[in-house]
Design a protein around this motif. Sequence first.
Motif, PDB file in Angstrom:
ATOM      1  N   ASP A 129      31.186  42.164  33.333  1.00 41.30           N
ATOM      2  CA  ASP A 129      30.137  41.390  32.672  1.00 41.30           C
ATOM      3  C   ASP A 129      30.292  39.906  32.946  1.00 41.30           C
ATOM      4  O   ASP A 129      29.303  39.207  33.196  1.00 41.30           O
ATOM      5  CB  ASP A 129      30.147  41.639  31.155  1.00 41.30           C
ATOM      6  CG  ASP A 129      29.561  42.985  30.786  1.00 41.30           C
ATOM      7  OD1 ASP A 129      28.803  43.552  31.598  1.00 41.30           O
ATOM      8  OD2 ASP A 129      29.865  43.474  29.679  1.00 41.30           O
ATOM      9  N   GLU A 130      31.508  39.403  32.927  1.00 46.70           N
ATOM     10  CA  GLU A 130      31.744  37.982  33.197  1.00 46.70           C
ATOM     11  C   GLU A 130      31.357  37.627  34.632  1.00 46.70           C
ATOM     12  O   GLU A 130      30.759  36.581  34.882  1.00 46.70           O
ATOM     13  CB  GLU A 130      33.207  37.616  32.946  1.00 46.70           C
ATOM     14  CG  GLU A 130      33.575  37.568  31.484  1.00 46.70           C
ATOM     15  CD  GLU A 130      32.774  36.529  30.716  1.00 46.70           C
ATOM     16  OE1 GLU A 130      32.574  35.414  31.224  1.00 46.70           O
ATOM     17  OE2 GLU A 130      32.340  36.851  29.603  1.00 46.70           O
ATOM     18  N   ILE A 131      31.705  38.495  35.574  1.00 48.57           N
ATOM     19  CA  ILE A 131      31.342  38.259  36.973  1.00 48.57           C
ATOM     20  C   ILE A 131      29.828  38.247  37.112  1.00 48.57           C
ATOM     21  O   ILE A 131      29.256  37.349  37.737  1.00 48.57           O
ATOM     22  CB  ILE A 131      31.982  39.330  37.889  1.00 48.57           C
ATOM     23  CG1 ILE A 131      33.499  39.156  37.910  1.00 48.57           C
ATOM     24  CG2 ILE A 131      31.402  39.258  39.292  1.00 48.57           C
ATOM     25  CD1 ILE A 131      34.248  40.282  38.577  1.00 48.57           C
ATOM     26  N   CYS A 132      29.160  39.232  36.518  1.00 43.67           N
ATOM     27  CA  CYS A 132      27.697  39.314  36.584  1.00 43.67           C
ATOM     28  C   CYS A 132      27.050  38.079  35.965  1.00 43.67           C
ATOM     29  O   CYS A 132      26.109  37.510  36.542  1.00 43.67           O
ATOM     30  CB  CYS A 132      27.195  40.573  35.884  1.00 43.67           C
ATOM     31  SG  CYS A 132      27.604  42.094  36.751  1.00 43.67           S
ATOM     32  N   ASN A 133      27.532  37.670  34.812  1.00 46.33           N
ATOM     33  CA  ASN A 133      26.970  36.492  34.143  1.00 46.33           C
ATOM     34  C   ASN A 133      27.131  35.232  34.992  1.00 46.33           C
ATOM     35  O   ASN A 133      26.223  34.407  35.065  1.00 46.33           O
ATOM     36  CB  ASN A 133      27.613  36.299  32.773  1.00 46.33           C
ATOM     37  CG  ASN A 133      27.206  37.380  31.794  1.00 46.33           C
ATOM     38  OD1 ASN A 133      26.163  38.012  31.953  1.00 46.33           O
ATOM     39  ND2 ASN A 133      28.034  37.604  30.788  1.00 46.33           N
ATOM     40  N   ALA A 134      28.270  35.076  35.633  1.00 45.10           N
ATOM     41  CA  ALA A 134      28.501  33.904  36.488  1.00 45.10           C
ATOM     42  C   ALA A 134      27.545  33.918  37.677  1.00 45.10           C
ATOM     43  O   ALA A 134      26.971  32.878  38.036  1.00 45.10           O
ATOM     44  CB  ALA A 134      29.946  33.879  36.967  1.00 45.10           C
ATOM     45  N   VAL A 185      31.400  33.340  42.909  1.00 45.03           N
ATOM     46  CA  VAL A 185      32.524  34.100  42.353  1.00 45.03           C
ATOM     47  C   VAL A 185      33.386  34.586  43.503  1.00 45.03           C
ATOM     48  O   VAL A 185      32.914  35.308  44.382  1.00 45.03           O
ATOM     49  CB  VAL A 185      32.040  35.299  41.506  1.00 45.03           C
ATOM     50  CG1 VAL A 185      33.212  36.134  41.034  1.00 45.03           C
ATOM     51  CG2 VAL A 185      31.207  34.831  40.331  1.00 45.03           C
ATOM     52  N   LYS A 186      34.658  34.176  43.498  1.00 42.86           N
ATOM     53  CA  LYS A 186      35.580  34.598  44.536  1.00 42.86           C
ATOM     54  C   LYS A 186      36.638  35.502  43.925  1.00 42.86           C
ATOM     55  O   LYS A 186      37.313  35.121  42.968  1.00 42.86           O
ATOM     56  CB  LYS A 186      36.260  33.404  45.193  1.00 42.86           C
ATOM     57  CG  LYS A 186      37.209  33.812  46.294  1.00 42.86           C
ATOM     58  CD  LYS A 186      37.825  32.625  46.985  1.00 42.86           C
ATOM     59  CE  LYS A 186      38.752  33.114  48.085  1.00 42.86           C
ATOM     60  NZ  LYS A 186      39.330  32.017  48.837  1.00 42.86           N
ATOM     61  N   THR A 226      33.642  37.194  48.274  1.00 46.28           N
ATOM     62  CA  THR A 226      32.982  36.100  47.575  1.00 46.28           C
ATOM     63  C   THR A 226      31.526  36.485  47.377  1.00 46.28           C
ATOM     64  O   THR A 226      30.868  36.970  48.301  1.00 46.28           O
ATOM     65  CB  THR A 226      33.057  34.792  48.391  1.00 46.28           C
ATOM     66  OG1 THR A 226      34.425  34.481  48.624  1.00 46.28           O
ATOM     67  CG2 THR A 226      32.383  33.641  47.678  1.00 46.28           C
ATOM     68  N   PHE A 227      31.038  36.306  46.145  1.00 45.20           N
ATOM     69  CA  PHE A 227      29.642  36.547  45.819  1.00 45.20           C
ATOM     70  C   PHE A 227      28.988  35.199  45.573  1.00 45.20           C
ATOM     71  O   PHE A 227      29.528  34.374  44.840  1.00 45.20           O
ATOM     72  CB  PHE A 227      29.524  37.383  44.535  1.00 45.20           C
ATOM     73  CG  PHE A 227      30.160  38.737  44.632  1.00 45.20           C
ATOM     74  CD1 PHE A 227      29.422  39.832  45.051  1.00 45.20           C
ATOM     75  CD2 PHE A 227      31.488  38.923  44.301  1.00 45.20           C
ATOM     76  CE1 PHE A 227      30.003  41.095  45.128  1.00 45.20           C
ATOM     77  CE2 PHE A 227      32.079  40.172  44.376  1.00 45.20           C
ATOM     78  CZ  PHE A 227      31.336  41.256  44.794  1.00 45.20           C
ATOM     79  N   GLN A 228      27.822  34.981  46.178  1.00 50.65           N
ATOM     80  CA  GLN A 228      27.108  33.724  45.985  1.00 50.65           C
ATOM     81  C   GLN A 228      25.625  34.024  45.811  1.00 50.65           C
ATOM     82  O   GLN A 228      25.123  35.036  46.282  1.00 50.65           O
ATOM     83  CB  GLN A 228      27.272  32.801  47.189  1.00 50.65           C
ATOM     84  CG  GLN A 228      28.665  32.252  47.347  1.00 50.65           C
ATOM     85  CD  GLN A 228      28.751  31.321  48.533  1.00 50.65           C
ATOM     86  OE1 GLN A 228      28.263  31.641  49.598  1.00 50.65           O
ATOM     87  NE2 GLN A 228      29.389  30.187  48.339  1.00 50.65           N
TER      88      GLN A 228
END
Length: 80
Positions: A3-8, A15-16, A22-24
Motif C-alpha cells: 500500500d505504501e509503494i502504491c500510494n507513493a 520508488v526504488k 525502480t517504478f516511476q
Amino acid sequence: MIDEICNAIVRGESVKLSSFATFQVRDKNERIGRNPKTGEEVPISPRRVMTFKASNVLKQRVLKAHTARKTRQKVQAPAS
C-alpha cells in the motif's frame, strides 16, 4: 508495504526497491494515433503512465535462469 509503494507511485514519487526495480510515473503529451484496422487518425489524450525499470541484479538473475533452462533442455533432448 505494498500500500505504501502504491500510494507513493500515485503521488508521482519514484520508488526504488534495491536489487529489484525502480517504478516511476511520467507524463505523456497528447499525440495523434492511428486505428490499425481502419487507418483513421485519432487524438490520444495526455495521460500519466507508470514505468518499471528492472535493476541490473534482477536482469542478471533472469538471464542466468534462462541460460540454465536452455542448458537443461539440451541435455534432456533425445538424440536423433
